[in-house]
Scaffold this active site. Sequence first.
Site, PDB file in Angstrom:
ATOM      1  N   HIS A 105      -7.034   9.986  -2.504  1.00 34.12           N
ATOM      2  CA  HIS A 105      -6.528   9.853  -1.125  1.00 34.12           C
ATOM      3  C   HIS A 105      -7.477  10.464  -0.083  1.00 34.12           C
ATOM      4  O   HIS A 105      -7.700   9.902   0.984  1.00 34.12           O
ATOM      5  CB  HIS A 105      -5.142  10.510  -1.039  1.00 34.12           C
ATOM      6  CG  HIS A 105      -4.271   9.983   0.054  1.00 34.12           C
ATOM      7  ND1 HIS A 105      -2.907   9.890  -0.057  1.00 34.12           N
ATOM      8  CD2 HIS A 105      -4.566   9.524   1.287  1.00 34.12           C
ATOM      9  CE1 HIS A 105      -2.408   9.398   1.066  1.00 34.12           C
ATOM     10  NE2 HIS A 105      -3.390   9.163   1.892  1.00 34.12           N
ATOM     11  N   ASP A 141       0.845  -1.195   0.000  1.00 33.57           N
ATOM     12  CA  ASP A 141       0.000   0.000   0.000  1.00 33.57           C
ATOM     13  C   ASP A 141       0.884   1.251   0.000  1.00 33.57           C
ATOM     14  O   ASP A 141       1.630   1.477   0.951  1.00 33.57           O
ATOM     15  CB  ASP A 141      -0.915   0.008   1.227  1.00 33.57           C
ATOM     16  CG  ASP A 141      -1.868   1.182   1.155  1.00 33.57           C
ATOM     17  OD1 ASP A 141      -2.899   1.060   0.463  1.00 33.57           O
ATOM     18  OD2 ASP A 141      -1.561   2.243   1.740  1.00 33.57           O
ATOM     19  N   TYR A 188       3.302   9.863   0.598  1.00 33.06           N
ATOM     20  CA  TYR A 188       4.270   9.293   1.542  1.00 33.06           C
ATOM     21  C   TYR A 188       5.707   9.646   1.126  1.00 33.06           C
ATOM     22  O   TYR A 188       6.653   9.411   1.887  1.00 33.06           O
ATOM     23  CB  TYR A 188       4.111   7.763   1.661  1.00 33.06           C
ATOM     24  CG  TYR A 188       2.720   7.294   2.026  1.00 33.06           C
ATOM     25  CD1 TYR A 188       1.799   8.165   2.609  1.00 33.06           C
ATOM     26  CD2 TYR A 188       2.310   5.983   1.784  1.00 33.06           C
ATOM     27  CE1 TYR A 188       0.516   7.733   2.932  1.00 33.06           C
ATOM     28  CE2 TYR A 188       1.027   5.555   2.110  1.00 33.06           C
ATOM     29  CZ  TYR A 188       0.136   6.435   2.674  1.00 33.06           C
ATOM     30  OH  TYR A 188      -1.126   5.999   2.974  1.00 33.06           O
TER      31      TYR A 188
END
Length: 316
Positions: free
Chosen positions: A110, A43, A48
Amino acid sequence: MKNITFQNGDQMPLLGLGTWKSEEGELYKAIREAIHIGYRHFDCAARYENEAEVGQALSDAIQAGDVQREDLWITSKLWNNKHKKEDVGIGLSDTLKDLQIDYIDLFLMHWPIALPPHIIFPANGSEFLSLDEVPLSETWQAMEKFVDDGSCKNIGVSNFSISKIKAMDDYARLPPACNQVEMHPMLQQQDLVDFCQQKNIAMTAYSPLGSLDRPARLKKEAEPMLLEHPVIDEIAKRRDCTPAQVLISWSIHRGVAVIPKSTNPKRLKENFAAQDVPLAQEDMDAIAQLDKGFRFIDGTFWTVEGSPYTLQELWD
Ligand code: A2P
């Protein structure tokens, strides 16, 4: 390995590896190790800021013959500053390039939050775009085109409420294949799970262990300690497993995919083995009592003064 079957027949492993908050340098080793252990679901997200490291590890693992691309399930997420229709493709192609792949198994929106292209994270309330300026329908319809051209096998959403998923009926040609939300015994969201399962929308639980390694700005005072909860601990002792394994197994028993993050080889192994930890109905019933509707990631960072977003609308 247990899977969840998507609307188009694709199968996503119920247990995956979360990559948010993984330290630079640690993540490469963790991915290579995870593949050796047997993880096949990873994932990821542009936000990130570590997809290039994930991509290098996946590419090297494939080169080394540890795994084949078609045996991997790779999820990524479109960041909030790529919601405009002309920017969705840029977000996707950056992710594909960083991950060194030519298609993604699952691409999620997201957050139901839009930001201007030059803002990665808003410093104040003026650094947002409202959903009137960039509606979720615009972003979703742009994402649908990448299913048509084969670069996304599936598209879905993250941090979406029941009402936001219902609203998609008015604009979605393709229904969301998945909704990824925070989920653990203190935030069980049973109505959301029931709604999604009934509509054949897969669910994935993020922060299943309570995300203790979150940056301090995302922490509140006196947060509950999931991994040390006496009920979880008692079940772990009785089942001869660890509290983390109880939390992971609980999600799998609900048919909800789960993506615990670790970069530690011992815990990677421990977490992977959780899919074989049996829980009895009495354990599930005891855990059902722990729901507090408590969010570790409560979204307040989207509702700073002057922002067009409110918590009430976010989690409506
Ligand atoms: P580490 O990466 O050092 O293993 P979440 O998945 O909810 O975001 O939680 C991630 C946090 O939980 C990280 O701090 C991670 O640390 C820790 N963690 C992962 N697996 C375990 C485990 N089996 N037992 C205890 N802590 C764990």
